[in-house]
Design a protein around this motif. Structure first.
Motif, PDB file in Angstrom:
ATOM      1  N   TYR A  12      35.847 -47.946 -25.601  1.00  0.00           N
ATOM      2  CA  TYR A  12      36.779 -48.020 -24.478  1.00  0.00           C
ATOM      3  C   TYR A  12      36.536 -49.277 -23.655  1.00  0.00           C
ATOM      4  O   TYR A  12      37.489 -49.993 -23.302  1.00  0.00           O
ATOM      5  CB  TYR A  12      36.641 -46.780 -23.600  1.00  0.00           C
ATOM      6  CG  TYR A  12      37.509 -46.803 -22.372  1.00  0.00           C
ATOM      7  CD1 TYR A  12      38.898 -46.795 -22.469  1.00  0.00           C
ATOM      8  CD2 TYR A  12      36.952 -46.829 -21.094  1.00  0.00           C
ATOM      9  CE1 TYR A  12      39.696 -46.825 -21.337  1.00  0.00           C
ATOM     10  CE2 TYR A  12      37.741 -46.854 -19.956  1.00  0.00           C
ATOM     11  CZ  TYR A  12      39.117 -46.851 -20.083  1.00  0.00           C
ATOM     12  OH  TYR A  12      39.907 -46.888 -18.965  1.00  0.00           O
ATOM     13  N   GLY A  46      38.297 -44.068 -17.725  1.00  0.00           N
ATOM     14  CA  GLY A  46      39.150 -43.535 -18.788  1.00  0.00           C
ATOM     15  C   GLY A  46      38.342 -43.297 -20.047  1.00  0.00           C
ATOM     16  O   GLY A  46      37.117 -43.212 -20.007  1.00  0.00           O
ATOM     17  N   TYR A  47      39.044 -43.226 -21.160  1.00  0.00           N
ATOM     18  CA  TYR A  47      38.358 -43.061 -22.451  1.00  0.00           C
ATOM     19  C   TYR A  47      39.257 -43.605 -23.545  1.00  0.00           C
ATOM     20  O   TYR A  47      40.473 -43.789 -23.353  1.00  0.00           O
ATOM     21  CB  TYR A  47      37.966 -41.603 -22.713  1.00  0.00           C
ATOM     22  CG  TYR A  47      39.108 -40.609 -22.731  1.00  0.00           C
ATOM     23  CD1 TYR A  47      39.619 -40.121 -23.927  1.00  0.00           C
ATOM     24  CD2 TYR A  47      39.660 -40.120 -21.540  1.00  0.00           C
ATOM     25  CE1 TYR A  47      40.647 -39.188 -23.944  1.00  0.00           C
ATOM     26  CE2 TYR A  47      40.692 -39.197 -21.546  1.00  0.00           C
ATOM     27  CZ  TYR A  47      41.183 -38.731 -22.752  1.00  0.00           C
ATOM     28  OH  TYR A  47      42.197 -37.815 -22.759  1.00  0.00           O
ATOM     29  N   CYS A  50      42.734 -42.048 -24.723  1.00  0.00           N
ATOM     30  CA  CYS A  50      43.640 -41.647 -23.643  1.00  0.00           C
ATOM     31  C   CYS A  50      44.932 -42.475 -23.681  1.00  0.00           C
ATOM     32  O   CYS A  50      44.898 -43.700 -23.472  1.00  0.00           O
ATOM     33  CB  CYS A  50      42.918 -41.829 -22.310  1.00  0.00           C
ATOM     34  SG  CYS A  50      43.957 -41.746 -20.856  1.00  0.00           S
ATOM     35  N   HIS A  51      46.062 -41.821 -23.902  1.00  0.00           N
ATOM     36  CA  HIS A  51      47.349 -42.520 -24.017  1.00  0.00           C
ATOM     37  C   HIS A  51      47.706 -43.257 -22.729  1.00  0.00           C
ATOM     38  O   HIS A  51      48.056 -44.444 -22.758  1.00  0.00           O
ATOM     39  CB  HIS A  51      48.442 -41.505 -24.359  1.00  0.00           C
ATOM     40  CG  HIS A  51      49.834 -42.061 -24.282  1.00  0.00           C
ATOM     41  ND1 HIS A  51      50.311 -42.974 -25.192  1.00  0.00           N
ATOM     42  CD2 HIS A  51      50.838 -41.849 -23.391  1.00  0.00           C
ATOM     43  CE1 HIS A  51      51.560 -43.291 -24.877  1.00  0.00           C
ATOM     44  NE2 HIS A  51      51.906 -42.624 -23.788  1.00  0.00           N
ATOM     45  N   CYS A  53      45.819 -44.171 -20.340  1.00  0.00           N
ATOM     46  CA  CYS A  53      44.882 -45.277 -20.089  1.00  0.00           C
ATOM     47  C   CYS A  53      45.378 -46.545 -20.767  1.00  0.00           C
ATOM     48  O   CYS A  53      45.332 -47.644 -20.190  1.00  0.00           O
ATOM     49  CB  CYS A  53      43.488 -44.926 -20.605  1.00  0.00           C
ATOM     50  SG  CYS A  53      42.730 -43.487 -19.821  1.00  0.00           S
ATOM     51  N   TRP A 104      43.131 -38.765 -16.238  1.00  0.00           N
ATOM     52  CA  TRP A 104      42.784 -40.124 -16.628  1.00  0.00           C
ATOM     53  C   TRP A 104      44.023 -40.865 -17.087  1.00  0.00           C
ATOM     54  O   TRP A 104      44.899 -40.276 -17.714  1.00  0.00           O
ATOM     55  CB  TRP A 104      41.726 -40.086 -17.737  1.00  0.00           C
ATOM     56  CG  TRP A 104      40.500 -39.356 -17.290  1.00  0.00           C
ATOM     57  CD1 TRP A 104      39.448 -39.861 -16.585  1.00  0.00           C
ATOM     58  CD2 TRP A 104      40.205 -37.971 -17.489  1.00  0.00           C
ATOM     59  NE1 TRP A 104      38.524 -38.880 -16.317  1.00  0.00           N
ATOM     60  CE2 TRP A 104      38.964 -37.719 -16.870  1.00  0.00           C
ATOM     61  CE3 TRP A 104      40.885 -36.917 -18.138  1.00  0.00           C
ATOM     62  CZ2 TRP A 104      38.392 -36.443 -16.869  1.00  0.00           C
ATOM     63  CZ3 TRP A 104      40.305 -35.670 -18.135  1.00  0.00           C
ATOM     64  CH2 TRP A 104      39.072 -35.442 -17.513  1.00  0.00           C
ATOM     65  N   THR A 121      45.273 -41.489  -9.940  1.00  0.00           N
ATOM     66  CA  THR A 121      45.180 -41.542 -11.406  1.00  0.00           C
ATOM     67  C   THR A 121      45.969 -42.742 -11.919  1.00  0.00           C
ATOM     68  O   THR A 121      45.622 -43.874 -11.629  1.00  0.00           O
ATOM     69  CB  THR A 121      45.667 -40.222 -12.022  1.00  0.00           C
ATOM     70  OG1 THR A 121      46.981 -39.896 -11.526  1.00  0.00           O
ATOM     71  CG2 THR A 121      44.718 -39.076 -11.684  1.00  0.00           C
ATOM     72  N   ARG A 251      44.426 -32.635 -29.023  1.00  0.00           N
ATOM     73  CA  ARG A 251      43.781 -32.295 -27.749  1.00  0.00           C
ATOM     74  C   ARG A 251      44.507 -31.164 -27.025  1.00  0.00           C
ATOM     75  O   ARG A 251      43.883 -30.243 -26.521  1.00  0.00           O
ATOM     76  CB  ARG A 251      43.719 -33.548 -26.861  1.00  0.00           C
ATOM     77  CG  ARG A 251      43.149 -33.314 -25.474  1.00  0.00           C
ATOM     78  CD  ARG A 251      41.647 -33.095 -25.547  1.00  0.00           C
ATOM     79  NE  ARG A 251      41.142 -32.556 -24.291  1.00  0.00           N
ATOM     80  CZ  ARG A 251      41.050 -31.255 -24.008  1.00  0.00           C
ATOM     81  NH1 ARG A 251      41.440 -30.361 -24.884  1.00  0.00           N
ATOM     82  NH2 ARG A 251      40.573 -30.851 -22.859  1.00  0.00           N
ATOM     83  N   HIS A 262      49.666 -33.673 -27.687  1.00  0.00           N
ATOM     84  CA  HIS A 262      49.189 -34.993 -27.275  1.00  0.00           C
ATOM     85  C   HIS A 262      48.228 -35.370 -28.386  1.00  0.00           C
ATOM     86  O   HIS A 262      47.200 -34.740 -28.567  1.00  0.00           O
ATOM     87  CB  HIS A 262      48.514 -34.930 -25.907  1.00  0.00           C
ATOM     88  CG  HIS A 262      48.620 -36.207 -25.159  1.00  0.00           C
ATOM     89  ND1 HIS A 262      47.720 -37.223 -25.321  1.00  0.00           N
ATOM     90  CD2 HIS A 262      49.534 -36.653 -24.276  1.00  0.00           C
ATOM     91  CE1 HIS A 262      48.066 -38.239 -24.546  1.00  0.00           C
ATOM     92  NE2 HIS A 262      49.164 -37.920 -23.907  1.00  0.00           N
ATOM     93  N   GLU A 264      45.865 -37.172 -29.667  1.00  0.00           N
ATOM     94  CA  GLU A 264      44.468 -37.502 -29.905  1.00  0.00           C
ATOM     95  C   GLU A 264      43.710 -36.272 -30.409  1.00  0.00           C
ATOM     96  O   GLU A 264      43.998 -35.146 -30.020  1.00  0.00           O
ATOM     97  CB  GLU A 264      43.792 -38.059 -28.651  1.00  0.00           C
ATOM     98  CG  GLU A 264      43.558 -37.078 -27.526  1.00  0.00           C
ATOM     99  CD  GLU A 264      44.644 -37.083 -26.490  1.00  0.00           C
ATOM    100  OE1 GLU A 264      44.343 -36.956 -25.291  1.00  0.00           O
ATOM    101  OE2 GLU A 264      45.830 -37.209 -26.880  1.00  0.00           O
ATOM    102  N   ASP A 316      42.556 -41.693 -31.776  1.00  0.00           N
ATOM    103  CA  ASP A 316      43.447 -42.073 -30.693  1.00  0.00           C
ATOM    104  C   ASP A 316      44.759 -41.296 -30.740  1.00  0.00           C
ATOM    105  O   ASP A 316      45.207 -40.851 -31.800  1.00  0.00           O
ATOM    106  CB  ASP A 316      43.747 -43.572 -30.791  1.00  0.00           C
ATOM    107  CG  ASP A 316      44.049 -44.192 -29.444  1.00  0.00           C
ATOM    108  OD1 ASP A 316      44.652 -43.505 -28.600  1.00  0.00           O
ATOM    109  OD2 ASP A 316      43.680 -45.361 -29.239  1.00  0.00           O
TER     110      ASP A 316
END
Length: 663
Positions: A12, A46-47, A50-51, A53, A104, A121, A251, A262, A264, A316
């Motif tokens: 990240y 974030g990570y 994370c979309h 992000c 995030w 956020t 996720r 979502h 990921e 991702d």
């Protein structure tokens, strides 16, 4: 401008190394720089998977004008929440206190001493929906700091003091049968009877709650508890949240019906869901649950396994900047791959419609009914999988996180025993070896590594606890005492370094000598993964059934005290206490211990398939492990010794007697 992220072990942070923003990693030097310049800190957390992000990075952090504002007026710090969960926890608490919600990317503005004074956020590049643009927000923060700095600092200090007061340990409260029954009743009230799961959109896989309900059913026979589990497990297994071609869960679902994920895929979700589906398959003999468990285990090893032997953190949500690009289909694409007849059959089976269930006429794949032709089904899946493998693939965050690898080790070791898949146990052993050789530095656990290079972040409570639980599962799966010895060392460290000295049974998430943050995090709630404290309670209870008598008493008492600290949480918010409730169910059972002395595959298979969740099952020669000490063969035959807590039955030598004892 220095590129301070170039040598990071976090994918990240590396994603942001080329930004025009003058990023700092989290470090004392960054705060010293802010103090020297007398400017606020802009903290972005974030990570990699994370979309949103990615969206904010593209819209703002890659924009030269926005970056210039950030560099001129702030010291900018980028944090990977998966690498520094302690930092994330502190500022997520502040964000939720200020805004009533969190998520995030997280964007926080801090004084040079680290105290937050404004948090949020995602912020868009242009005003929308009543939300200011990111540039407008930056300008407002600069104005407030320049004109009302003392007022800002005072408010930040008061907020930090308030957060510290509200993060104090919960009072002790028993988790007895009334609490366990009440939790089931509360969950039944929150249950989505139409779609499975709890609440509305977005909907997350409630893996730990499902495990609690399975254990409750095993102990009490509750039909309601099992009905919630089966309805939810069926809905998730058939929905778009599950990868119908390659296995593994996304996720969460953005809708209430599990159709659109979502996209990921997280290691911790899949490890926990592997455990739940394997347990459910063992309980019900359902071929669907067995298939999902097997495919999820194979996904973990195939798609998340690293060359060093660990497991990567995630895949991702995006592929080439497009969410879900790898996974979705149109009827025309199915026909192109499969031909007219099979394409039409697959479109009906997988609910791929001309209108689409996702975006731009594309559909996720669902499997809401069993195929009428299994051979044809496997042929279709094989051909679609081959074509999908040639599509652009999502990025992978290949850092190894100790806690999440511990969850994977536990699930693979236990499922490997259930399904007699020795290769899964071997994969779990490789990961455990990696963590014990690379992540233990000067006898202290580090949280992450990447490409065989250990990171600098200290392990937090969940790292010690989840890894210890995984090692205990490996000890049971293999009989090797080295795993037990390593787990005991981690547990002893956790008890001495993370305990709250003022509240017996309570634990902080960071060690006593960890970096000092604006307050010491201690979150008891189970969220996407077990809280550090509930994971520790589980590992302590498991270990208490495997170690010698003196240490067993210490561990069991510590587990009981920890569970009592979660009593109010379990009673009032059971959806956020799933792991705690599962530990409490194991305590209510005893926990169950099954010690099998001598070589008897039949006794071992019966124990593995009939023992309740949370039970300890160990086979080996007499005196080869503390649990097998002073338990001899019976008339020269292998024997099983069954105990419930402090009460033991007479040893049995037949499968029928063992099954009766476990029933």
């Amino acid at each position: 401008m220095a590129n301070r992220l170039a040598e990071a072990t976090s994918p990240y942070l590396l994603q942001h190394a080329g930004n025009p923003v003058d990023w700092w990693p989290w470090c004392p030097e960054a705060f010293a720089e802010a103090a020297d310049r007398d400017v606020p800190v802009l903290l972005s957390i974030g990570y990699a998977a994370c979309h949103w992000c990615h969206v904010m990075a593209h819209e703002s952090f890659e924009d030269d004008d926005t970056a210039a504002l950030m560099n001129r007026h702030f010291v900018n710090i980028k944090v990977d929440r998966e690498e520094r969960p302690d930092v994330d926890a502190v500022y997520m608490t502040a964000t939720q206190a200020m805004t009533g919600q969190g998520g995030w990317p997280m964007t926080c503005f801090l004084t040079p001493s680290g105290e937050p004074f404004h948090c949020g956020t995602y912020y868009p590049p242009r005003p929308q929906g009543g939300m200011p643009s990111f540039k407008q927000l930056l300008a407002a923060i600069v104005e407030a700091w320049d004109q009302r700095a003392d007022e800002v600092r005072t408010a930040a200090g008061k907020l930090v003091a308030s957060l510290a007061r509200h993060s104090a340990a919960l009072p002790s409260s028993a988790v007895d049968n009334a609490v366990l029954d009440g939790a089931v009743a509360s969950l039944l009230g929150d249950f989505d009877r139409r779609n499975g799961g709890f609440g509305g959109a977005p909907k997350f896989p409630p893996s730990m709650v499902l495990e609690f309900l399975i254990r409750h059913h095993e102990r009490t026979g509750s039909v309601e508890a099992l009905s919630i589990v089966e309805a939810t497990a069926d809905a998730m297994a058939g929905g778009g949240i599950y990868d119908q071609l390659a296995g593994g869960f996304a996720r969460y679902s953005v809708d209430a019906s599990w159709v659109v994920p979502h996209f990921e895929k997280m290691l911790y979700d899949n490890a926990l869901l592997l455990g739940a589906y394997a347990h459910l398959a063992r309980l019900t003999d359902s071929p669907t649950y067995r298939r999902v468990a097997v495919e999820t285990a194979e996904f973990l090893i195939r798609d998340l396994g690293t060359p060093e032997g660990g497991f990567a953190s995630s895949l991702d949500a995006d592929t080439d900047g497009v969410e879900g690009l790898t996974y979705v289909w149109t009827p025309a694409q199915l026909t192109e791959v499969l031909g007219e007849e099979d394409g039409a059959w697959a479109a009906t089976l997988f609910r791929v419609t001309p209108e689409g269930t996702f975006e731009h006429g594309t559909s996720t794949l669902q499997l809401l009914e069993d195929p009428d032709d299994l051979e044809r089904f496997e042929s279709v899946r094989s051909r679609l999988s081959a074509v999908r493998a040639n599509r652009p693939q999502p990025g992978r965050d290949d850092k190894v996180v100790a806690a999440w690898n511990g969850l994977a080790i536990t699930a693979l070791a236990q499922a490997g025993v259930y399904f007699a898949r020795s290769e899964w146990i071997e994969a779990a052993s490789r990961a455990a070896d990696l963590l014990l050789t690379l992540h233990l530095v000067d006898s202290r656990l580090r949280r992450t590594s990447r490409d065989g290079q250990v990171g600098t972040s200290a392990g937090v409570l969940e790292d010690y606890a989840c890894l210890a639980e995984g090692l205990l599962a490996l000890h049971q799966a293999t009989g090797e005492k080295r795993w037990l010895d390593a787990a005991v060392s981690l547990l002893d460290d956790a008890l001495s370094r993370f305990a709250d000295p003022d509240n017996v049974g309570a634990f902080f998430d960071t060690a006593e000598d960890a970096e000092t943050l604006v307050h010491r995090p201690a979150d008891p709630s189970d969220n996407a993964s077990p809280s550090g404290a509930s994971a520790l309670a589980s590992a302590l209870l498991t270990a208490s059934a495997l170690v010698g008598h003196e240490r067993a008493s210490i561990y069991r008492e510590a587990a009981e005290q920890a569970v009592s600290r979660a009593g109010l949480l379990a009673a009032r918010a059971p959806r956020f206490a799933g792991h705690w409730l599962g530990v409490a169910e194991a305590l209510a059972q005893g926990p169950v211990q099954v010690a099998i002395v001598g070589d008897s595959p039949a006794l071992l298979a019966a124990a593995v398939h009939k023992a309740h969740g949370g039970a300890v099952v160990l086979a080996g020669e007499p005196d080869s492990s503390p649990l097998l000490t002073d338990r001899p063969l019976v008339d020269g035959q292998p024997a099983a010794y069954v105990c419930h807590g402090y009460v033991c039955d007479r040893p049995v030598t037949s499968v029928e007697e063992l099954v009766a004892a476990l029933s």
